[in-house]
Design a protein around this motif. Structure first.
Motif, short mmCIF file in Angstrom:
data_model
loop_
_atom_site.label_atom_id
_atom_site.label_comp_id
_atom_site.label_asym_id
_atom_site.label_seq_id
_atom_site.Cartn_x
_atom_site.Cartn_y
_atom_site.Cartn_z
N PHE A 1 0.85 -1.18 0.00
CA PHE A 1 0.00 0.00 0.00
C PHE A 1 0.89 1.24 0.00
CE2 PHE A 1 -1.96 3.61 1.96
CZ PHE A 1 -3.21 3.65 1.39
N PRO A 2 0.70 2.24 -0.89
CA PRO A 2 -0.50 2.46 -1.70
C PRO A 2 -0.58 1.50 -2.89
CG PRO A 2 1.03 4.31 -1.86
CD PRO A 2 1.63 3.37 -0.93
N TYR A 3 -1.80 0.99 -3.11
CA TYR A 3 -2.09 0.04 -4.18
C TYR A 3 -2.48 0.81 -5.44
CZ TYR A 3 -4.35 -3.94 -6.52
OH TYR A 3 -4.70 -4.91 -7.41
N GLU A 4 -1.88 0.42 -6.56
CA GLU A 4 -2.18 1.10 -7.83
C GLU A 4 -3.47 0.54 -8.43
OE1 GLU A 4 -0.70 3.59 -9.38
OE2 GLU A 4 0.81 3.86 -7.82
N VAL A 5 -4.45 1.41 -8.60
CA VAL A 5 -5.72 1.01 -9.22
C VAL A 5 -5.66 1.42 -10.69
CG1 VAL A 5 -8.21 1.37 -9.26
CG2 VAL A 5 -7.00 1.24 -7.08
N VAL B 1 -10.66 2.39 1.81
CA VAL B 1 -11.19 1.32 0.96
C VAL B 1 -10.09 0.33 0.57
CG1 VAL B 1 -12.07 0.85 -1.37
CG2 VAL B 1 -13.17 2.59 0.06
N LEU B 2 -8.92 0.85 0.17
CA LEU B 2 -7.85 -0.04 -0.29
C LEU B 2 -7.24 -0.85 0.85
CD1 LEU B 2 -6.11 2.23 -2.95
CD2 LEU B 2 -7.57 0.25 -3.35
N LEU B 3 -7.09 -0.24 2.03
CA LEU B 3 -6.58 -1.00 3.17
C LEU B 3 -7.54 -2.13 3.54
CD1 LEU B 3 -5.06 1.72 5.54
CD2 LEU B 3 -3.84 -0.14 4.39
N ALA B 4 -8.83 -1.83 3.55
CA ALA B 4 -9.82 -2.87 3.85
C ALA B 4 -9.75 -3.99 2.83
CB ALA B 4 -11.22 -2.26 3.88
N LEU C 1 0.90 -7.36 4.85
CA LEU C 1 0.78 -6.03 4.25
C LEU C 1 1.99 -5.15 4.54
CD1 LEU C 1 -2.12 -6.92 3.69
CD2 LEU C 1 -2.87 -4.62 4.36
N LEU C 2 2.44 -4.46 3.51
CA LEU C 2 3.51 -3.48 3.60
C LEU C 2 2.86 -2.11 3.38
CD1 LEU C 2 6.05 -5.35 1.28
CD2 LEU C 2 5.70 -5.65 3.75
N ILE C 3 2.62 -1.40 4.48
CA ILE C 3 1.80 -0.19 4.44
C ILE C 3 2.71 1.03 4.54
CG2 ILE C 3 -0.17 0.99 5.46
CD1 ILE C 3 -0.89 -1.68 6.83
N ASP C 4 2.82 1.77 3.44
CA ASP C 4 3.78 2.87 3.35
C ASP C 4 3.06 4.21 3.41
OD1 ASP C 4 6.10 4.24 3.02
OD2 ASP C 4 6.55 3.53 0.99
#
Length: 497
Positions: A70-74, A126-129, A139-142
């Motif tokens: 995260f952040p995840y590319e949509v 939304v993306l974390l959920a 999870l690697l949360i940046d």
């Protein structure tokens, strides 16, 4: 429970003369809620990318879990949120998706909205959920707090506290304290793992640093003593060597040639002994000089605020701001006096940055009255730092600030001298924000107006900046979502709506 084993990890970016990691070894439990700390540029995001397999490295990283970043590319933001969630976490039933979103205080109506219409905070939630719905994922949360206001940070912190199995990069002390149970820190000389939250880790660090500073003073004295002793030994040895041949101490009678073998052997033994003593002492000096390389210095910063001749600097009377048909600020009034440090508080989109831009002279549609003292010198730090390019010397010249002072401040904020030669485009987000803050600190001004200055900036630098503001007490107007910073620095708060 599974383990992530890192062994002899060494990595440097192509073309760089410095290793980001060198023979680093440590072990992490995939059940931990792990906070990741370290100065800007130490390699936190780099390590997350290494876990994701984005770069080649030497050493080994072994794990039997999949990593999600995260952040995840949509890729298709025109799709609605439910479609995006089904792509990220396929086969997850709708009721489970709704349950996770409710934990994030996200209304279920968001599921039918195009993802591109969501605010930054809504996207984060939304993306974390969605990522936590994926099975067997670590999870690697940046930096998840970048687009979150204070209320959003509290919500996400409580959500993360209910989970396990993640590494969290964040520079918000309160946020870390609420949701982690271990700390992974990249220090100057090593990488360490400790049990506890940020506050316990920082308390231990201060104790350790205090011990090392005291030890450093003791070792300096010991090194000085050893150096003096080594010089005396060398002089004693030289005197013995000169005494092999020549005259008696009175200088009148030449020594007997029969004594020369005795004097020579005596001198040889003394020279060997002296050499051994000097070598031992030099080794001891080198060993002692090599200690204490792990203290993260946080030298004090300075600022030179100007005093304005009147008490009242800025006054807003019933100010409302709108963009088109959308009101972002309604009927706001406040007075900012000399030596006030005012924090503008409020949720995302409540007009905080708009107030700052209005005061700084931008043309913004508004009603109500705004009074700004004449000839008021303002130093402004914008929210966005992505525009920075070129070298630091040219930037200092363009800003008309003292280059030596500018670079000295950056050194105190953790920049290496090699960083001064690089193009600012290659700087991390935190390093770019430090450039803006350092430039502001070089300026003499009546008021310092900073818009989210701490985004991406590491915790040690935040503490330095706090200490500076508390010592010099400049007049300030700022927007910041770091609760600890606002609590420690602000003399009053203004709530926007």
């Amino acid at each position: 429970m599974a383990m992530i084993d890192v062994s002899q990890l060494t990595f440097a970016y192509e073309g760089s003369y410095e290793n980001i990691f060198e023979n680093a070894s440590f072990r992490l439990d995939t059940d931990w809620r792990l906070g990741f700390c370290g100065r800007n540029g130490r390699g936190k995001t780099t390590f997350l990318n290494l876990l994701m397999g984005k770069f080649e490295y030497s050493g080994t990283i072994s794990a039997n879990v999949g990593f999600e970043y995260f952040p995840y590319e949509v890729p298709r933001t025109e799709n609605n949120v439910l479609q995006i969630l089904n792509e990220i976490a396929p086969d997850v039933p709708l009721w489970q998706i709704e349950k996770e979103l409710s934990k994030m205080a996200v209304g279920l109506d968001v599921l039918e909205r195009p993802f591109g219409t969501l605010s930054g905070g809504e996207r984060t939630k939304v993306l974390l959920a969605a990522l936590f719905l994926r099975e067997n994922s670590f999870l690697l949360i940046d930096e998840p707090t970048t687009h979150l206001d204070m209320h959003g940070r509290e919500t996400v912190a409580q959500y993360l506290k209910s989970k396990k199995g993640f590494i969290l990069v964040s520079h918000d002390r309160d946020f870390l304290d609420e949701c982690i149970d271990h700390v992974l820190s990249i220090n100057k000389a090593n990488i360490e793992v400790q049990t506890g939250n940020f506050s316990s880790w920082f308390h231990n660090k201060k104790l350790r640093d205090g011990f090392e500073i005291a030890e450093n003073e003791r070792l300096k004295k010991e090194i000085s003593r050893l150096q003096t002793s080594a010089k005396k030994t060398a002089a004693w040895s030289e005197k013995a060597e000169k005494g092999k041949i020549g005259f008696t101490p009175g200088g009148k009678i030449e020594k007997s040639t029969n004594r020369r073998a005795y004097e020579g052997e005596k001198s040889r033994k003394m020279m060997a002994r002296s050499k051994s003593i000097i070598e031992r002492r030099e080794r001891s000096i080198q060993e002692k000089s090599g200690l204490l390389k792990n203290i993260d210095t946080a030298d004090k910063l300075k600022i030179h605020p100007l005093q304005y001749h009147a008490a009242r600097l800025i006054e807003l009377e019933g100010v409302s701001i709108s963009y088109g048909n959308r009101n972002v600020l309604n009927d706001t009034s406040f007075i900012l006096n000399s030596q006030d440090r005012v924090a503008l508080m409020g949720c995302n989109g409540s007009g905080k940055s708009s107030i700052i831009k209005l005061i700084c002279g931008e043309e913004i549609s508004h009603t109500g009255k705004i009074h700004i003292a004449s000839r008021l010198k303002v130093s402004y730090v914008p929210q966005d730092a992505s525009f920075l390019t070129g070298n630091l010397s040219a930037y200092a010249e363009a800003r008309q600030i003292d280059e030596s002072l500018f670079k000295a401040i950056l050194r105190k904020l953790g920049f290496s001298r090699m960083q001064f030669e690089k193009d600012m485009r290659s700087f991390s987000s935190g390093q770019k924000k430090k450039v803006l803050i350092a430039a502001s600190l070089c300026e003499t001004a009546h008021i310092y107006i900073w818009d989210e200055p701490l985004n991406y900036i590491d915790i040690l630098s935040r503490i330095q900046i706090e200490e500076l503001l508390l010592e010099y007490k400049p007049t300030m107007l700022f927007v910041e979502h770091d609760r600890a910073f606002c609590r420690n620095v602000a003399t009053k708060t203004i709530q926007t709506n």
